[in-house]
Design a protein around this motif. Structure first.
Motif, PDB file in Angstrom:
ATOM      1  N   CYS A  61       0.728  -1.218  -0.012  1.00  0.00           N
ATOM      2  CA  CYS A  61       0.071   0.000  -0.163  1.00  0.00           C
ATOM      3  C   CYS A  61       1.004   1.199  -0.055  1.00  0.00           C
ATOM      4  O   CYS A  61       1.888   1.174   0.625  1.00  0.00           O
ATOM      5  CB  CYS A  61      -0.936   0.115   1.294  1.00  0.00           C
ATOM      6  SG  CYS A  61      -1.999  -1.309   1.517  1.00  0.00           S
ATOM      7  N   GLN A  62       0.267   2.376  -0.661  1.00  0.00           N
ATOM      8  CA  GLN A  62       1.150   3.624  -0.619  1.00  0.00           C
ATOM      9  C   GLN A  62       0.038   4.806  -0.051  1.00  0.00           C
ATOM     10  O   GLN A  62       0.693   5.770   0.214  1.00  0.00           O
ATOM     11  CB  GLN A  62       1.611   4.131  -2.044  1.00  0.00           C
ATOM     12  CG  GLN A  62       2.414   3.048  -2.723  1.00  0.00           C
ATOM     13  CD  GLN A  62       1.732   1.841  -3.475  1.00  0.00           C
ATOM     14  OE1 GLN A  62       0.620   2.142  -4.184  1.00  0.00           O
ATOM     15  NE2 GLN A  62       2.235   0.705  -3.012  1.00  0.00           N
ATOM     16  N   LEU A  63      -1.033   4.563   0.100  1.00  0.00           N
ATOM     17  CA  LEU A  63      -1.690   5.663   0.256  1.00  0.00           C
ATOM     18  C   LEU A  63      -2.852   5.523   1.489  1.00  0.00           C
ATOM     19  O   LEU A  63      -3.939   5.999   1.773  1.00  0.00           O
ATOM     20  CB  LEU A  63      -2.686   5.921  -0.862  1.00  0.00           C
ATOM     21  CG  LEU A  63      -1.965   6.169  -2.083  1.00  0.00           C
ATOM     22  CD1 LEU A  63      -3.009   6.718  -3.339  1.00  0.00           C
ATOM     23  CD2 LEU A  63      -0.988   7.746  -1.932  1.00  0.00           C
ATOM     24  N   GLN A  64      -2.385   4.533   2.421  1.00  0.00           N
ATOM     25  CA  GLN A  64      -3.362   4.182   3.586  1.00  0.00           C
ATOM     26  C   GLN A  64      -3.668   5.448   4.396  1.00  0.00           C
ATOM     27  O   GLN A  64      -4.474   5.594   5.292  1.00  0.00           O
ATOM     28  CB  GLN A  64      -2.758   3.294   4.529  1.00  0.00           C
ATOM     29  CG  GLN A  64      -3.086   1.742   4.229  1.00  0.00           C
ATOM     30  CD  GLN A  64      -2.894   0.917   5.088  1.00  0.00           C
ATOM     31  OE1 GLN A  64      -2.721   1.020   6.354  1.00  0.00           O
ATOM     32  NE2 GLN A  64      -2.593  -0.544   4.690  1.00  0.00           N
ATOM     33  N   HIS A  65      -2.843   6.447   4.460  1.00  0.00           N
ATOM     34  CA  HIS A  65      -2.936   7.763   5.281  1.00  0.00           C
ATOM     35  C   HIS A  65      -4.084   8.654   4.493  1.00  0.00           C
ATOM     36  O   HIS A  65      -4.504   9.749   5.157  1.00  0.00           O
ATOM     37  CB  HIS A  65      -1.896   8.563   5.197  1.00  0.00           C
ATOM     38  CG  HIS A  65      -1.179   9.096   3.838  1.00  0.00           C
ATOM     39  ND1 HIS A  65      -0.592   8.042   3.150  1.00  0.00           N
ATOM     40  CD2 HIS A  65      -0.939  10.179   3.240  1.00  0.00           C
ATOM     41  CE1 HIS A  65      -0.215   8.655   2.046  1.00  0.00           C
ATOM     42  NE2 HIS A  65      -0.424  10.047   2.080  1.00  0.00           N
ATOM     43  N   LEU A  66      -4.667   8.291   3.305  1.00  0.00           N
ATOM     44  CA  LEU A  66      -5.531   9.131   2.807  1.00  0.00           C
ATOM     45  C   LEU A  66      -7.163   8.572   3.044  1.00  0.00           C
ATOM     46  O   LEU A  66      -7.283   7.303   3.282  1.00  0.00           O
ATOM     47  CB  LEU A  66      -5.651   9.170   1.100  1.00  0.00           C
ATOM     48  CG  LEU A  66      -4.379   9.676   0.700  1.00  0.00           C
ATOM     49  CD1 LEU A  66      -4.526   9.659  -0.884  1.00  0.00           C
ATOM     50  CD2 LEU A  66      -3.927  11.098   1.007  1.00  0.00           C
ATOM     51  N   ASP A  67      -8.081   9.652   3.492  1.00  0.00           N
ATOM     52  CA  ASP A  67      -9.406   8.819   3.671  1.00  0.00           C
ATOM     53  C   ASP A  67     -10.268   8.856   2.508  1.00  0.00           C
ATOM     54  O   ASP A  67      -9.469   9.052   1.232  1.00  0.00           O
ATOM     55  CB  ASP A  67     -10.154   9.957   4.361  1.00  0.00           C
ATOM     56  CG  ASP A  67     -10.338  11.341   3.830  1.00  0.00           C
ATOM     57  OD1 ASP A  67      -9.983  11.599   2.518  1.00  0.00           O
ATOM     58  OD2 ASP A  67     -10.870  12.126   4.320  1.00  0.00           O
ATOM     59  N   TRP A 386      -5.867   1.618  -1.552  1.00  0.00           N
ATOM     60  CA  TRP A 386      -4.699   2.440  -0.963  1.00  0.00           C
ATOM     61  C   TRP A 386      -3.611   2.317  -2.055  1.00  0.00           C
ATOM     62  O   TRP A 386      -2.331   2.413  -1.320  1.00  0.00           O
ATOM     63  CB  TRP A 386      -4.435   1.922   0.404  1.00  0.00           C
ATOM     64  CG  TRP A 386      -5.682   2.156   1.382  1.00  0.00           C
ATOM     65  CD1 TRP A 386      -6.239   3.412   1.451  1.00  0.00           C
ATOM     66  CD2 TRP A 386      -6.122   1.143   2.428  1.00  0.00           C
ATOM     67  NE1 TRP A 386      -7.217   3.313   2.458  1.00  0.00           N
ATOM     68  CE2 TRP A 386      -7.351   1.969   2.909  1.00  0.00           C
ATOM     69  CE3 TRP A 386      -5.935   0.001   2.673  1.00  0.00           C
ATOM     70  CZ2 TRP A 386      -7.997   1.561   4.026  1.00  0.00           C
ATOM     71  CZ3 TRP A 386      -6.514  -0.706   3.760  1.00  0.00           C
ATOM     72  CH2 TRP A 386      -7.608   0.212   4.296  1.00  0.00           C
ATOM     73  N   SER A 387      -3.721   1.807  -3.235  1.00  0.00           N
ATOM     74  CA  SER A 387      -2.705   1.723  -4.100  1.00  0.00           C
ATOM     75  C   SER A 387      -2.436   3.249  -5.087  1.00  0.00           C
ATOM     76  O   SER A 387      -3.645   3.618  -5.169  1.00  0.00           O
ATOM     77  CB  SER A 387      -2.702   0.621  -4.897  1.00  0.00           C
ATOM     78  OG  SER A 387      -1.697   0.625  -5.790  1.00  0.00           O
ATOM     79  N   THR A 388      -1.487   3.397  -5.536  1.00  0.00           N
ATOM     80  CA  THR A 388      -1.319   4.356  -7.068  1.00  0.00           C
ATOM     81  C   THR A 388      -1.965   3.668  -8.028  1.00  0.00           C
ATOM     82  O   THR A 388      -1.925   4.260  -9.214  1.00  0.00           O
ATOM     83  CB  THR A 388       0.024   5.002  -6.582  1.00  0.00           C
ATOM     84  OG1 THR A 388       0.722   3.786  -6.942  1.00  0.00           O
ATOM     85  CG2 THR A 388       0.397   5.777  -5.584  1.00  0.00           C
TER      86      THR A 388
END
Length: 401
Positions: A61-67, A386-388
């Motif tokens: 995952c790269q984007l788990q910090h995004l809602d 949560w991936s690009t």
């Protein structure tokens, strides 16, 4: 309001870093975060606490910090940016996001390190392996086999050598291919059989370098596509999540509504072939996949003509394309340049284009629009949570002459 020492993250770039209005970048930031001059990050309203203990080290995952709101906007921005590079724009619908823990296929790595088998994804921008103790993207069924696999692979893994694990959920249970190990002899066969029986493994295959060898498959493994059981080749491509597959099928059906004859190009196992009413031509270069599709269509008595055809070397001609009421394209990441160039001047009334790469899609979309098609809408699909990695389905219609 910010002062001269701070700035606000306004969007997330293609590789996942947050960007300010003046072009400053910061890793692991979300739109609305405040970036101080010293690099300190003050979380904003769209910055969520990552659910997984392995984030951000794990490369899964790269984007788990995004809602969800900012993750959806990231997907839209990626598509809009790709279109703008080719002077295109259209209606982009709200992305359909797959829930956590729904990915039904994955490729993991395993290695023997300090006397223990580690299994997981590689770290971001590194070859180091993250030994996953939890996972928020894999289905519980897939994750449940990780710990037992550590025990089994301890018998076969060699020091300083990695194995690659391909896991897929099939109709009968888990389909497992392991690359990079050797498991010979009666003891190995008994260990594999015991493991498969204990953990709902439908098929166990090993590739030691000369191609997959099936070691366990008590009954033929299938995957059901739109109600049709299709034989599943070892490590065959399958849409990552069931709901992501459903969202793409819904968009393709909408784009081809009313078509009596459809060409499904890069058809694979028939994800869209079996979802389409009427007569379908299915073209696919992978021999195992097209044979599975053909056999399933015959048993289901579906009006499908399955053609083993390399659409890069031998795309359908414009005259061939003119015979269909609609065309479905679902190419690999490289896109369908050769086919799009021949499709652009065709008479096909509508096109459904499914893509896993906004850049190659936008390139092909420009060819189609220059040839007389209108890009009506795009439906983004976020099945790689949560991936690009961004996927989409789009509709084109032929403009009146």
């Amino acid at each position: 309001m910010t002062d001269h020492l701070t700035d606000t993250i306004i969007r997330v770039a293609a590789r996942g870093d947050g960007l300010t209005a003046d072009g400053r970048s910061a890793a692991l930031t979300a739109p609305g975060d405040t970036l101080a001059a010293d690099g300190t990050i003050i979380p904003g309203p769209h910055h969520q606490v990552p659910p997984c203990r392995h984030f951000p080290t794990c490369g899964g995952c790269q984007l788990q910090h995004l809602d969800d709101e900012s993750f959806a906007q990231f997907i839209i921005d990626r598509i809009q940016g790709a279109l703008a590079a080719h002077n295109l724009s259209t209606d982009i619908r709200p992305p359909k996001l797959s829930p956590p823990k729904t990915r039904r296929r994955a490729a993991l790595q395993a290695e023997l390190k300090q006397g223990r088998v580690q299994i997981g994804f590689s770290e971001n921008a590194s070859h180091a392996l993250v030994d996953i103790q939890e996972c928020w993207v894999l289905t519980p069924e897939l994750f449940a086999v990780i710990a037992p696999l550590r025990v089994l692979l301890a018998k076969f893994l060699r020091k300083n050598r990695r194995a690659r694990l391909h896991l897929t959920q099939a109709d009968q249970g888990l389909d497992l291919l392991i690359e990079g190990i050797e498991a010979e002899g009666l003891d190995a066969a008994e260990a594999i059989s015991a493991f498969a029986l204990a953990h709902n493994v439908a098929r166990f295959a090993i590739d030691s370098g000369v191609g997959p060898e099936i070691r366990w498959e008590p009954e033929p493994v299938t995957v059901t596509l739109s109600g049709v059981p299709v034989p599943l080749p070892v490590a065959a491509f399958l849409q990552a999540t069931k709901d992501g597959e459903g969202a793409l099928i819904e968009a393709v059906r909408l784009a081809t509504a009313g078509a009596a004859t459809v060409a499904d190009l890069f058809a694979g196992l028939g994800t869209f072939t079996f979802a389409l009413p009427g007569k379908v031509y299915a073209g696919e270069a992978a021999r195992d996949a097209i044979l599975s599709l053909k056999g399933a269509a015959a048993l289901a008595r579906r009006p499908v003509f399955a053609d083993h055809r390399d659409l890069y070397r031998r795309p359908l001609t414009t005259a061939e394309l003119d015979r269909f009421d609609a065309i479905v394209l679902d190419p690999p990441r490289a896109g369908a340049r050769e086919q799009a160039l021949l499709l652009a001047p065709s008479k096909a009334p509508s096109i459904a284009y499914v893509s896993c790469n906004p850049s190659s899609f936008a390139r092909d979309a420009e060819f189609l629009c220059q040839g007389g098609y209108t890009l009506d809408w795009i439906q983004p699909v976020g099945q790689f949570r949560w991936s690009t990695h961004v996927e989409l389905a789009a509709k084109f219609t032929r403009r009146p002459a």
